[in-house]
Design an enzyme around this catalytic site. Structure first.
Site, PDB file in Angstrom:
ATOM      1  N   CYS A 247      20.763  -0.057 -10.064  1.00  0.00           N
ATOM      2  CA  CYS A 247      21.642  -0.516 -11.132  1.00  0.00           C
ATOM      3  C   CYS A 247      22.994   0.170 -10.926  1.00  0.00           C
ATOM      4  O   CYS A 247      23.072   1.414 -10.970  1.00  0.00           O
ATOM      5  CB  CYS A 247      21.083  -0.152 -12.502  1.00  0.00           C
ATOM      6  SG  CYS A 247      22.278  -0.446 -13.851  1.00  0.00           S
TER       7      CYS A 247
ATOM      8  N   PRO B 169       0.818  -1.221   0.000  1.00  0.00           N
ATOM      9  CA  PRO B 169       0.000   0.000   0.000  1.00  0.00           C
ATOM     10  C   PRO B 169       0.853   1.273   0.000  1.00  0.00           C
ATOM     11  O   PRO B 169       1.641   1.497   0.909  1.00  0.00           O
ATOM     12  CB  PRO B 169      -0.798  -0.126   1.310  1.00  0.00           C
ATOM     13  CG  PRO B 169      -0.740  -1.573   1.667  1.00  0.00           C
ATOM     14  CD  PRO B 169       0.588  -2.052   1.183  1.00  0.00           C
ATOM     15  N   GLU B 170       0.716   2.068  -1.041  1.00  0.00           N
ATOM     16  CA  GLU B 170       1.358   3.375  -1.106  1.00  0.00           C
ATOM     17  C   GLU B 170       0.270   4.386  -1.421  1.00  0.00           C
ATOM     18  O   GLU B 170      -0.914   4.055  -1.435  1.00  0.00           O
ATOM     19  CB  GLU B 170       2.485   3.362  -2.143  1.00  0.00           C
ATOM     20  CG  GLU B 170       3.506   2.255  -1.853  1.00  0.00           C
ATOM     21  CD  GLU B 170       4.853   2.447  -2.523  1.00  0.00           C
ATOM     22  OE1 GLU B 170       5.163   3.563  -2.966  1.00  0.00           O
ATOM     23  OE2 GLU B 170       5.628   1.468  -2.580  1.00  0.00           O
TER      24      GLU B 170
ATOM     25  N   CYS C  24      20.690  -1.144 -19.548  1.00  0.00           N
ATOM     26  CA  CYS C  24      22.079  -1.471 -19.890  1.00  0.00           C
ATOM     27  C   CYS C  24      22.435  -2.935 -19.724  1.00  0.00           C
ATOM     28  O   CYS C  24      23.512  -3.355 -20.152  1.00  0.00           O
ATOM     29  CB  CYS C  24      23.030  -0.612 -19.057  1.00  0.00           C
ATOM     30  SG  CYS C  24      23.101  -1.097 -17.311  1.00  0.00           S
TER      31      CYS C  24
ATOM     32  N   LYS D  34      -1.155   8.229   3.040  1.00  0.00           N
ATOM     33  CA  LYS D  34      -1.470   6.819   3.247  1.00  0.00           C
ATOM     34  C   LYS D  34      -2.605   6.633   4.261  1.00  0.00           C
ATOM     35  O   LYS D  34      -2.858   5.513   4.704  1.00  0.00           O
ATOM     36  CB  LYS D  34      -0.224   6.067   3.712  1.00  0.00           C
ATOM     37  CG  LYS D  34       0.917   6.105   2.702  1.00  0.00           C
ATOM     38  CD  LYS D  34       2.099   5.294   3.193  1.00  0.00           C
ATOM     39  CE  LYS D  34       3.248   5.341   2.202  1.00  0.00           C
ATOM     40  NZ  LYS D  34       4.395   4.506   2.637  1.00  0.00           N
TER      41      LYS D  34
ATOM     42  N   CYS E  31      23.760   2.476 -14.148  1.00  0.00           N
ATOM     43  CA  CYS E  31      22.890   3.613 -14.475  1.00  0.00           C
ATOM     44  C   CYS E  31      22.747   4.602 -13.326  1.00  0.00           C
ATOM     45  O   CYS E  31      22.369   5.760 -13.546  1.00  0.00           O
ATOM     46  CB  CYS E  31      21.500   3.106 -14.872  1.00  0.00           C
ATOM     47  SG  CYS E  31      21.463   2.175 -16.418  1.00  0.00           S
TER      48      CYS E  31
ATOM     49  N   CYS F  25      19.421  -5.022 -15.844  1.00  0.00           N
ATOM     50  CA  CYS F  25      18.840  -3.684 -15.976  1.00  0.00           C
ATOM     51  C   CYS F  25      18.153  -3.582 -17.332  1.00  0.00           C
ATOM     52  O   CYS F  25      18.672  -4.040 -18.346  1.00  0.00           O
ATOM     53  CB  CYS F  25      19.945  -2.635 -15.860  1.00  0.00           C
ATOM     54  SG  CYS F  25      19.415  -0.944 -16.218  1.00  0.00           S
TER      55      CYS F  25
END
Length: 250
Positions: A245, A2-3, A228, A51, A248, A225
């Site tokens: 990553c 839950p966000e 890349c 929230k 990146c 990734c």
């Protein structure tokens, strides 16, 4: 998990089920509020704030927070009885709060004081990218992912978005906030990302909604990734798991 987008969508679902209807049943299964009975009263509105959720009924406000495992379910619900925290019914609908991390019944007049400490709500009418950016920079040495998760800075980001935003901006989760080149742009992109997902059951940050293609790095440890091909790294030593990553994200 839950966000802010999940809570926004939950509020929308509860509005459809409850708003404008009189409660025929109000069963609160939290000892402190077990004697509360709002039966016969009309549900006026359902609000989400970061929230947090508020179901306003006459002079009362049912405040809940999903935490990690909570949910509000409507219609026919099949869950173990011991997980149910509250049941609200009308003549033609049913809403059940399951495993809610927080559930309390407040006086409606002062319910929002419960969330007065929160930063601007990414999906709310009080959203301000400028205020959020200022909050973000208040402690320039603080790790970026940790700061994004602080609801006092901005309300609605959870661990999925914190990791994905760090990837999109090319910074590792533990990078200091002061290294963010354009904090205002980061806050604007954060709001755009949650807004695009506010009504999606399966959130997507890559723009590719095909199953298994929705996220850049979150939950993808040791996988290549998408840009890349470098294997995604992870750190599980803290309170929250982080992903990045190494090529990146500097």
């Amino acid at each position: 998990m839950p966000e802010g987008d999940t809570v926004f969508r939950t509020a929308d679902k509860l509005r459809t089920a409850l708003v404008g209807k009189a409660l025929t049943r109000c069963d609160v299964r939290v000892p402190r509020y077990a004697t509360v009975d709002l039966s016969g009263q009309v549900v006026d509105e359902v609000l989400s704030r970061g929230k947090h959720l508020f179901i306003r009924v006459d002079n009362a406000s049912i405040h809940s927070h999903l935490k990690m495992d909570g949910s509000w379910q409507t219609g026919r619900v099949r869950v173990p009885v011991h997980k149910v925290r509250i049941v609200l019914e009308t003549a033609d609908s049913r809403a059940v709060g399951v495993d809610l991390g927080v559930l309390e019944v407040l006086e409606r007049a002062g319910d929002v004081q419960t969330v007065a400490h929160l930063g601007p709500d990414l999906l709310g009418p009080d959203w301000s990218a400028d205020v959020a950016a200022a909050n973000l920079l208040a402690d320039p040495d603080r790790p970026l992912a940790e700061t994004l998760l602080d609801q006092r800075v901005l309300a609605g980001v959870g661990n999925v978005y914190a990791n994905e935003l760090c990837y999109v901006f090319g910074l590792r989760p533990h990078t200091a906030v002061g290294a963010v080149a354009d904090p205002l742009r980061l806050m604007q992109r954060t709001q755009q990302m949650l807004w695009a997902n506010r009504l999606r059951v399966q959130r997507c940050t890559t723009g590719d909604t095909r199953r298994g293609r929705e996220l850049w790095v979150y939950g993808r440890a040791n996988e290549p990734c998408r840009r890349c091909g470098t294997r995604i790294e992870t750190d599980r030593s803290g309170d929250r798991v982080t992903y990045w990553c190494p090529a990146c994200q500097r």
